[in-house]
Design a protein around this motif. Structure first.
Motif, PDB file in Angstrom:
ATOM      1  N   PRO A 295       0.835  -1.204   0.000  1.00 31.77           N
ATOM      2  CA  PRO A 295       0.000   0.000   0.000  1.00 31.77           C
ATOM      3  C   PRO A 295       0.869   1.253   0.000  1.00 31.77           C
ATOM      4  CG  PRO A 295      -0.178  -1.189   2.086  1.00 31.77           C
ATOM      5  CD  PRO A 295       0.663  -2.017   1.172  1.00 31.77           C
ATOM      6  N   ALA A 296       0.364   2.324  -0.586  1.00 32.92           N
ATOM      7  CA  ALA A 296       1.134   3.571  -0.692  1.00 32.92           C
ATOM      8  C   ALA A 296       1.553   4.103   0.674  1.00 32.92           C
ATOM      9  CB  ALA A 296       0.319   4.615  -1.443  1.00 32.92           C
ATOM     10  N   SER A 297       0.803   3.778   1.703  1.00 34.96           N
ATOM     11  CA  SER A 297       1.111   4.279   3.041  1.00 34.96           C
ATOM     12  C   SER A 297       2.243   3.501   3.720  1.00 34.96           C
ATOM     13  CB  SER A 297      -0.142   4.207   3.913  1.00 34.96           C
ATOM     14  OG  SER A 297      -0.574   2.859   4.028  1.00 34.96           O
ATOM     15  N   LYS A 298       2.667   2.394   3.126  1.00 34.49           N
ATOM     16  CA  LYS A 298       3.684   1.555   3.754  1.00 34.49           C
ATOM     17  C   LYS A 298       5.082   1.940   3.268  1.00 34.49           C
ATOM     18  CE  LYS A 298       5.054  -3.188   4.546  1.00 34.49           C
ATOM     19  NZ  LYS A 298       4.812  -4.579   4.244  1.00 34.49           N
ATOM     20  N   ALA A 299       5.983   2.138   4.211  1.00 33.31           N
ATOM     21  CA  ALA A 299       7.380   2.416   3.871  1.00 33.31           C
ATOM     22  C   ALA A 299       8.071   1.086   3.555  1.00 33.31           C
ATOM     23  CB  ALA A 299       8.071   3.113   5.028  1.00 33.31           C
ATOM     24  N   VAL A 300       8.618   0.981   2.370  1.00 28.57           N
ATOM     25  CA  VAL A 300       9.287  -0.246   1.946  1.00 28.57           C
ATOM     26  C   VAL A 300      10.772   0.060   1.764  1.00 28.57           C
ATOM     27  CG1 VAL A 300       9.413  -2.007   0.153  1.00 28.57           C
ATOM     28  CG2 VAL A 300       7.205  -1.048   0.786  1.00 28.57           C
ATOM     29  N   PRO A 301      11.647  -0.723   2.415  1.00 29.42           N
ATOM     30  CA  PRO A 301      13.083  -0.471   2.267  1.00 29.42           C
ATOM     31  C   PRO A 301      13.537  -0.610   0.809  1.00 29.42           C
ATOM     32  CG  PRO A 301      12.650  -2.091   3.990  1.00 29.42           C
ATOM     33  CD  PRO A 301      11.366  -1.850   3.282  1.00 29.42           C
ATOM     34  N   ALA A 302      14.556   0.132   0.446  1.00 30.49           N
ATOM     35  CA  ALA A 302      15.080   0.099  -0.923  1.00 30.49           C
ATOM     36  C   ALA A 302      15.574  -1.297  -1.306  1.00 30.49           C
ATOM     37  CB  ALA A 302      16.207   1.111  -1.075  1.00 30.49           C
ATOM     38  N   GLU A 303      15.945  -2.123  -0.318  1.00 32.28           N
ATOM     39  CA  GLU A 303      16.461  -3.472  -0.587  1.00 32.28           C
ATOM     40  C   GLU A 303      15.367  -4.458  -0.979  1.00 32.28           C
ATOM     41  OE1 GLU A 303      18.947  -1.202   2.163  1.00 32.28           O
ATOM     42  OE2 GLU A 303      16.905  -1.930   2.416  1.00 32.28           O
ATOM     43  N   THR A 304      14.111  -4.104  -0.768  1.00 34.82           N
ATOM     44  CA  THR A 304      12.994  -4.992  -1.077  1.00 34.82           C
ATOM     45  C   THR A 304      12.637  -4.871  -2.552  1.00 34.82           C
ATOM     46  OG1 THR A 304      12.106  -4.799   1.159  1.00 34.82           O
ATOM     47  CG2 THR A 304      10.575  -5.516  -0.542  1.00 34.82           C
ATOM     48  N   PHE A 305      12.540  -6.010  -3.230  1.00 38.89           N
ATOM     49  CA  PHE A 305      12.096  -6.027  -4.621  1.00 38.89           C
ATOM     50  C   PHE A 305      10.581  -5.922  -4.632  1.00 38.89           C
ATOM     51  CE2 PHE A 305      10.596  -8.781  -8.222  1.00 38.89           C
ATOM     52  CZ  PHE A 305      10.843  -7.860  -9.226  1.00 38.89           C
ATOM     53  N   VAL A 306      10.045  -4.857  -5.211  1.00 40.39           N
ATOM     54  CA  VAL A 306       8.606  -4.645  -5.299  1.00 40.39           C
ATOM     55  C   VAL A 306       8.177  -4.986  -6.712  1.00 40.39           C
ATOM     56  CG1 VAL A 306       6.750  -2.950  -5.132  1.00 40.39           C
ATOM     57  CG2 VAL A 306       8.672  -2.859  -3.538  1.00 40.39           C
ATOM     58  N   PHE A 307       7.146  -5.817  -6.826  1.00 39.52           N
ATOM     59  CA  PHE A 307       6.680  -6.202  -8.155  1.00 39.52           C
ATOM     60  C   PHE A 307       5.181  -5.986  -8.279  1.00 39.52           C
ATOM     61  CE2 PHE A 307       6.552  -9.991  -5.520  1.00 39.52           C
ATOM     62  CZ  PHE A 307       5.357 -10.609  -5.846  1.00 39.52           C
ATOM     63  N   ASP A 308       4.765  -5.710  -9.511  1.00 38.66           N
ATOM     64  CA  ASP A 308       3.354  -5.522  -9.817  1.00 38.66           C
ATOM     65  C   ASP A 308       2.987  -6.576 -10.857  1.00 38.66           C
ATOM     66  OD1 ASP A 308       0.794  -4.661 -10.125  1.00 38.66           O
ATOM     67  OD2 ASP A 308       1.299  -2.752 -11.072  1.00 38.66           O
ATOM     68  N   ALA A 309       2.756  -7.753 -10.384  1.00 34.93           N
ATOM     69  CA  ALA A 309       2.442  -8.911 -11.226  1.00 34.93           C
ATOM     70  C   ALA A 309       1.629  -9.874 -10.368  1.00 34.93           C
ATOM     71  CB  ALA A 309       3.729  -9.571 -11.713  1.00 34.93           C
ATOM     72  N   PRO A 310       0.988 -10.870 -10.973  1.00 40.31           N
ATOM     73  CA  PRO A 310       0.180 -11.807 -10.191  1.00 40.31           C
ATOM     74  C   PRO A 310       0.983 -12.591  -9.147  1.00 40.31           C
ATOM     75  CG  PRO A 310      -0.249 -12.080 -12.529  1.00 40.31           C
ATOM     76  CD  PRO A 310       0.894 -11.133 -12.402  1.00 40.31           C
ATOM     77  N   ASP A 311       2.277 -12.775  -9.399  1.00 45.88           N
ATOM     78  CA  ASP A 311       3.126 -13.519  -8.468  1.00 45.88           C
ATOM     79  C   ASP A 311       4.581 -13.180  -8.734  1.00 45.88           C
ATOM     80  OD1 ASP A 311       4.093 -15.277 -10.616  1.00 45.88           O
ATOM     81  OD2 ASP A 311       2.109 -16.165 -10.514  1.00 45.88           O
ATOM     82  N   LEU A 312       5.445 -13.627  -7.840  1.00 46.27           N
ATOM     83  CA  LEU A 312       6.873 -13.325  -7.955  1.00 46.27           C
ATOM     84  C   LEU A 312       7.464 -13.857  -9.256  1.00 46.27           C
ATOM     85  CD1 LEU A 312       9.515 -12.235  -6.758  1.00 46.27           C
ATOM     86  CD2 LEU A 312       9.820 -14.479  -5.691  1.00 46.27           C
ATOM     87  N   LEU A 313       7.035 -15.038  -9.686  1.00 47.23           N
ATOM     88  CA  LEU A 313       7.597 -15.617 -10.903  1.00 47.23           C
ATOM     89  C   LEU A 313       7.335 -14.718 -12.105  1.00 47.23           C
ATOM     90  CD1 LEU A 313       6.637 -19.341 -10.273  1.00 47.23           C
ATOM     91  CD2 LEU A 313       8.735 -18.130  -9.662  1.00 47.23           C
ATOM     92  N   GLU A 314       6.135 -14.183 -12.210  1.00 44.79           N
ATOM     93  CA  GLU A 314       5.826 -13.257 -13.314  1.00 44.79           C
ATOM     94  C   GLU A 314       6.589 -11.953 -13.127  1.00 44.79           C
ATOM     95  OE1 GLU A 314       4.654 -11.838 -16.824  1.00 44.79           O
ATOM     96  OE2 GLU A 314       4.343 -13.896 -16.125  1.00 44.79           O
TER      97      GLU A 314
END
Length: 136
Positions: free
Chosen positions: A86-105
């Motif tokens: 969510p936009a309100s959540k701070a995510v560390p730069a080391e975390t890979f963020v993806f916008d796909a149905p799952d990590l594999l995609e």
């Protein structure tokens, strides 16, 4: 923490290993007692937690969808990857963020080719039926 974002953006090869049918409590005690030295060498900073599912298929679906185990403590370490936080959540730069149905995609979108050795039994109760099973 592994810098998953840099690792993935650099195209470094990745190997995920799931230890199916290995009871977490038994394995954790064996690790603590020094009975699994080869496994201990492979664990990054000793990080090893139980799967977020009660049997193989839901555990793998949860894992590769970005629902990683939570530690039994109030403060959680940063995740290696996360699906659309969510936009309100701070995510560390080391975390890979993806916008796909799952990590594999998400990995495929970054040029990765994924291969599964083992996986669900196509004749089993859940098997590879449906879109999620076909991905694993």
């Amino acid at each position: 923490m592994i810098n998953a974002a840099d690792t993935i953006h650099s195209g470094t090869s990745i190997l995920f290993v799931t230890l199916d049918s290995l009871r977490y409590g038994v394995a954790r005690h064996a690790l603590a007692d020094g009975l699994t030295p080869h496994l201990a060498r492979l664990l990054h900073e000793g990080l090893w937690e139980p799967a977020p599912g009660t049997f193989t298929f839901p555990a793998h679906i949860a894992y590769f969808s970005g629902f990683l185990p939570k530690l039994p403590q109030p403060e959680q370490p940063p995740r290696w990857w996360e699906y659309r936080p969510p936009a309100s959540k701070a995510v560390p730069a080391e975390t890979f963020v993806f916008d796909a149905p799952d990590l594999l995609e998400g990995l495929r979108q970054h040029g990765y080719r994924t291969v599964c050795a083992g996986g669900p039994n196509p004749r089993g109760a859940v098997g590879a039926r449906g879109p999620a099973g076909g991905r694993l």
